[in-house]
Design a protein around this motif. Sequence first.
Motif, mmCIF file in Angstrom:
data_model
loop_
_atom_site.group_PDB
_atom_site.id
_atom_site.type_symbol
_atom_site.label_atom_id
_atom_site.label_comp_id
_atom_site.label_asym_id
_atom_site.label_seq_id
_atom_site.Cartn_x
_atom_site.Cartn_y
_atom_site.Cartn_z
ATOM 1 N N ILE A 53 0.880 -1.173 0.000
ATOM 2 C CA ILE A 53 0.000 0.000 0.000
ATOM 3 C C ILE A 53 0.909 1.210 0.000
ATOM 4 N N LEU A 54 0.822 2.021 -1.053
ATOM 5 C CA LEU A 54 1.840 3.041 -1.306
ATOM 6 C C LEU A 54 1.203 4.403 -1.536
ATOM 7 N N ASP A 55 1.581 5.367 -0.698
ATOM 8 C CA ASP A 55 1.113 6.742 -0.879
ATOM 9 C C ASP A 55 1.883 7.378 -2.032
ATOM 10 N N ILE A 56 1.190 8.062 -2.930
ATOM 11 C CA ILE A 56 1.876 8.702 -4.056
ATOM 12 C C ILE A 56 2.690 9.910 -3.590
ATOM 13 N N MET A 57 2.107 10.719 -2.674
ATOM 14 C CA MET A 57 2.749 11.973 -2.281
ATOM 15 C C MET A 57 3.663 11.747 -1.083
ATOM 16 N N LEU A 58 4.809 11.131 -1.333
ATOM 17 C CA LEU A 58 5.790 10.889 -0.284
ATOM 18 C C LEU A 58 6.911 11.921 -0.359
ATOM 19 N N PRO A 59 7.581 12.205 0.763
ATOM 20 C CA PRO A 59 8.720 13.126 0.715
ATOM 21 C C PRO A 59 9.909 12.473 0.020
ATOM 22 N N ASN A 60 10.779 13.289 -0.540
ATOM 23 C CA ASN A 60 11.990 12.821 -1.230
ATOM 24 C C ASN A 60 11.636 11.971 -2.445
ATOM 25 N N MET A 61 11.594 10.659 -2.292
ATOM 26 C CA MET A 61 11.220 9.798 -3.404
ATOM 27 C C MET A 61 9.706 9.631 -3.426
ATOM 28 N N SER A 62 9.076 9.964 -4.553
ATOM 29 C CA SER A 62 7.619 9.866 -4.651
ATOM 30 C C SER A 62 7.179 8.406 -4.702
ATOM 31 N N VAL A 76 4.703 -7.862 -7.142
ATOM 32 C CA VAL A 76 3.755 -7.762 -6.040
ATOM 33 C C VAL A 76 2.733 -6.669 -6.336
ATOM 34 N N PRO A 77 1.447 -6.885 -6.018
ATOM 35 C CA PRO A 77 0.442 -5.839 -6.260
ATOM 36 C C PRO A 77 0.752 -4.564 -5.487
ATOM 37 N N VAL A 78 0.526 -3.427 -6.138
ATOM 38 C CA VAL A 78 0.724 -2.120 -5.510
ATOM 39 C C VAL A 78 -0.598 -1.361 -5.563
ATOM 40 N N LEU A 79 -1.081 -0.978 -4.389
ATOM 41 C CA LEU A 79 -2.299 -0.177 -4.269
ATOM 42 C C LEU A 79 -1.894 1.242 -3.902
ATOM 43 N N PHE A 80 -2.134 2.189 -4.812
ATOM 44 C CA PHE A 80 -1.782 3.584 -4.558
ATOM 45 C C PHE A 80 -2.843 4.262 -3.700
ATOM 46 N N LEU A 81 -2.378 5.066 -2.753
ATOM 47 C CA LEU A 81 -3.246 5.959 -1.989
ATOM 48 C C LEU A 81 -2.835 7.385 -2.320
ATOM 49 N N THR A 82 -3.800 8.251 -2.573
ATOM 50 C CA THR A 82 -3.461 9.623 -2.887
ATOM 51 C C THR A 82 -4.645 10.539 -2.644
ATOM 52 N N ALA A 83 -4.334 11.807 -2.406
ATOM 53 C CA ALA A 83 -5.383 12.811 -2.247
ATOM 54 C C ALA A 83 -5.913 13.241 -3.599
ATOM 55 N N LYS A 84 -5.184 12.917 -4.679
ATOM 56 C CA LYS A 84 -5.624 13.297 -6.019
ATOM 57 C C LYS A 84 -6.655 12.307 -6.529
ATOM 58 N N ASP A 100 -3.806 -0.748 -8.614
ATOM 59 C CA ASP A 100 -5.086 -0.125 -8.304
ATOM 60 C C ASP A 100 -4.814 1.207 -7.632
ATOM 61 N N TYR A 101 -5.881 1.970 -7.416
ATOM 62 C CA TYR A 101 -5.761 3.373 -7.025
ATOM 63 C C TYR A 101 -6.945 3.714 -6.126
ATOM 64 N N LEU A 102 -6.675 4.250 -4.954
ATOM 65 C CA LEU A 102 -7.745 4.596 -4.024
ATOM 66 C C LEU A 102 -7.537 6.025 -3.521
ATOM 67 N N PRO A 103 -8.413 6.963 -3.940
ATOM 68 C CA PRO A 103 -8.247 8.349 -3.485
ATOM 69 C C PRO A 103 -8.696 8.517 -2.038
ATOM 70 N N LYS A 104 -8.007 9.423 -1.333
ATOM 71 C CA LYS A 104 -8.395 9.782 0.032
ATOM 72 C C LYS A 104 -9.451 10.886 -0.040
ATOM 73 N N PRO A 105 -10.369 10.916 0.916
ATOM 74 C CA PRO A 105 -10.590 9.917 1.970
ATOM 75 C C PRO A 105 -11.317 8.694 1.433
ATOM 76 N N PHE A 106 -11.072 7.554 2.036
ATOM 77 C CA PHE A 106 -11.697 6.312 1.593
ATOM 78 C C PHE A 106 -12.315 5.612 2.790
ATOM 79 N N SER A 107 -13.281 4.761 2.514
ATOM 80 C CA SER A 107 -13.894 3.985 3.596
ATOM 81 C C SER A 107 -13.048 2.747 3.847
#
Length: 243
Positions: A53-62, A76-84, A100-107
């Motif tokens: 589970i990987l946030d897109i907007m990370l410091p230094n390395m995105s 390995v599957p990567v599920l992106f989390l982002t405010a966008k 896959d991609y899940l925008p914040k906020p999410f249930s």
Amino acid sequence: MAQEQGKILIIEDDPDIRTIIKQLLSGENYQVSEAESAEEGLPLLDEDTDLVILDIMLPNMSGLSACEKIRETSNVPVLFLTAKSQESDKLIGLMAGGDDYLPKPFSYAELLGRIKALLRRYRVYRGKEDSAGKEKAESSHLRFGDLSLDTTFNHVEKGGEACTLSDIEYRMLRLMMQHPNQIFSAQMLYETIWNEPYFYTCSNTVMVHIRKIRKAVEDDPNNPKRIRTIWGKGYQFETHSGN
């Protein structure tokens, strides 16, 4: 004792979100490791990891750059989390190798649903790969009929012959082959591949490159069977016709 459901790595710089996700997944009997940055999280990835589970907007390395690093060694599957939540941002994540991609906020119910779906697909994929004795490197090849695209070496062949494509055209074809039968509007393609704002005149630019791709991969570019135009909607890499 309840059976462990899988091993999940969370890379998220927001400590509150990270803690909540960890508690949620631990309560569902997942083994969870966590990190607040890509630099800290990537070394935690191993062959036993079932999902990231990987946030897109990370410091230094995105998160996008981190996903590209992951794809160098792992499927390995990567599920992106982002405010966008823009559709083009989703496609940029998919281009980087996300699943896959899940925008914040999410249930939490939606998060668990996405996780379980990705894990099911990954386990089926690994089962097929193991039973066939294939190497991980083979997953870098996308094949439909006599058309083959190697994502490791950015190389396309049709009938065993190399296709001449520009970098833009290669990336467009790769995106469409990675998501066969999905319709991509001109705006979606332009904002994803060029990474620039779309204006109505940009559709001509997209059309020119589509025409060039057709010349390279179609038997008859004037009667395309692979790169189809879906009138009023966009373009689609067609597989139903047997290609």
